[in-house]
Design a protein around this motif. Sequence first.
Motif, PDB file in Angstrom:
ATOM      1  N   ARG A  65      39.668  50.236  46.673  1.00 43.65           N
ATOM      2  CA  ARG A  65      40.570  49.258  47.290  1.00 43.65           C
ATOM      3  C   ARG A  65      39.937  47.864  47.327  1.00 43.65           C
ATOM      4  O   ARG A  65      40.618  46.858  47.130  1.00 43.65           O
ATOM      5  N   ALA A  66      38.623  47.807  47.563  1.00 38.93           N
ATOM      6  CA  ALA A  66      37.925  46.513  47.572  1.00 38.93           C
ATOM      7  C   ALA A  66      37.964  45.862  46.186  1.00 38.93           C
ATOM      8  O   ALA A  66      38.180  44.651  46.060  1.00 38.93           O
ATOM      9  N   LEU A  67      37.762  46.670  45.149  1.00 39.43           N
ATOM     10  CA  LEU A  67      37.841  46.148  43.783  1.00 39.43           C
ATOM     11  C   LEU A  67      39.262  45.679  43.466  1.00 39.43           C
ATOM     12  O   LEU A  67      39.453  44.640  42.809  1.00 39.43           O
ATOM     13  N   GLY A  68      40.252  46.455  43.912  1.00 48.16           N
ATOM     14  CA  GLY A  68      41.639  46.072  43.691  1.00 48.16           C
ATOM     15  C   GLY A  68      41.967  44.728  44.321  1.00 48.16           C
ATOM     16  O   GLY A  68      42.665  43.890  43.726  1.00 48.16           O
ATOM     17  N   GLU A  69      41.455  44.495  45.519  1.00 54.12           N
ATOM     18  CA  GLU A  69      41.677  43.211  46.192  1.00 54.12           C
ATOM     19  C   GLU A  69      40.897  42.092  45.495  1.00 54.12           C
ATOM     20  O   GLU A  69      41.395  40.977  45.332  1.00 54.12           O
ATOM     21  N   HIS A  70      39.664  42.401  45.089  1.00 51.00           N
ATOM     22  CA  HIS A  70      38.784  41.386  44.503  1.00 51.00           C
ATOM     23  C   HIS A  70      39.308  40.888  43.164  1.00 51.00           C
ATOM     24  O   HIS A  70      39.223  39.683  42.856  1.00 51.00           O
ATOM     25  N   TYR A  71      39.855  41.813  42.362  1.00 52.85           N
ATOM     26  CA  TYR A  71      40.270  41.447  41.006  1.00 52.85           C
ATOM     27  C   TYR A  71      41.782  41.386  40.827  1.00 52.85           C
ATOM     28  O   TYR A  71      42.278  41.312  39.702  1.00 52.85           O
ATOM     29  N   GLY A  72      42.513  41.425  41.913  1.00 49.89           N
ATOM     30  CA  GLY A  72      43.943  41.153  41.890  1.00 49.89           C
ATOM     31  C   GLY A  72      44.728  42.028  40.959  1.00 49.89           C
ATOM     32  O   GLY A  72      44.793  43.246  41.124  1.00 49.89           O
ATOM     33  N   THR A  73      45.309  41.429  39.942  1.00 49.39           N
ATOM     34  CA  THR A  73      46.253  42.153  39.082  1.00 49.39           C
ATOM     35  C   THR A  73      45.560  42.985  37.995  1.00 49.39           C
ATOM     36  O   THR A  73      46.235  43.723  37.279  1.00 49.39           O
ATOM     37  N   ALA A  74      44.245  42.881  37.852  1.00 42.19           N
ATOM     38  CA  ALA A  74      43.552  43.679  36.829  1.00 42.19           C
ATOM     39  C   ALA A  74      43.715  45.159  37.144  1.00 42.19           C
ATOM     40  O   ALA A  74      43.368  45.612  38.239  1.00 42.19           O
ATOM     41  N   PRO A  75      44.247  45.944  36.204  1.00 39.27           N
ATOM     42  CA  PRO A  75      44.459  47.363  36.491  1.00 39.27           C
ATOM     43  C   PRO A  75      43.135  48.100  36.665  1.00 39.27           C
ATOM     44  O   PRO A  75      42.173  47.867  35.929  1.00 39.27           O
ATOM     45  N   GLY A  76      43.100  48.986  37.656  1.00 38.46           N
ATOM     46  CA  GLY A  76      41.889  49.736  37.946  1.00 38.46           C
ATOM     47  C   GLY A  76      42.106  51.227  37.870  1.00 38.46           C
ATOM     48  O   GLY A  76      43.227  51.730  37.997  1.00 38.46           O
ATOM     49  N   MET A  77      41.013  51.934  37.683  1.00 38.31           N
ATOM     50  CA  MET A  77      41.027  53.386  37.634  1.00 38.31           C
ATOM     51  C   MET A  77      39.887  53.889  38.512  1.00 38.31           C
ATOM     52  O   MET A  77      38.815  53.281  38.563  1.00 38.31           O
TER      53      MET A  77
END
Length: 266
Positions: A65-77
């Motif tokens: 969740r921290a990575l999702g917030e940090h990098y915004g729209t970049a898709p994560g897995m």
Amino acid sequence: MTDFSQGTLPDKRQVAASFSRAAASYDSVAELQRDVGHHLLQQLPTDFTPADWLDIGCGTGYFTRALGEHYGTAPGMALDIAEGMLQHARPLGGATHFIAGDAERLPLRDASRDLLFSSLAVQWCGDFTAVLSEARRVLRPGGVLAFSSLCVGTLQELRDSWQAVDGHVHVNRFRQFNDYQQLCADSGLRVQSLQVRPHVLHYPDVRSLTHELKALGAHNLNPGRPGGLTGRARILALIEAYERFRQPQGLPATYQVLYAVLEKEG
């Protein structure tokens, strides 16, 4: 160099089962894990903007969740070996996909990710050469691997106290810092930074420490560990031995934490 592929690390099925059982209690006692992960995030290059990312050993998904917030729209897995952790993390979001998998055999295509992030997970991997090889395979040129791990000297106070009681190893084994240095140097990835920082937590008593380790799923998972119940006399002897380390803040538990940032050169 220590060869952890020959059974001195816990069986991964035991690791997965232990962390799956701990999924519900993990976040309530994960002060160290949060501190370490946030520090690892701060080690990422400030001018680095990945097109996509993977959280390896995501656990409850706190740093997903921290990575999702940090990098915004970049898709994560997010990936973890413990299905129980994934079941906990999925409803909380932060990544596009949550998948079961192993850092030593990533289920991803070659050159498919810009950032691989892994905080306090790879210490459970017996073949760290495979972890680095897989990272190099999966990263695109210019991509970054950022990981934290634990080194020898972690929980040394607890190890020494048990040694005084019965001579057995009751604390999980970890690699030497020198081993990490050599393995990273030989990985084919460029080492941007590699450092060890001690983190010291304090507890009012031994029971508080051992309860936290169990709640984290990180209690002793060594192969060949002593079986059966621990007798009251041995527990009292452990408490007496550990009291020698007491500081004004309480009983110390030292974690030797490795932070590394590596880059795949283009």
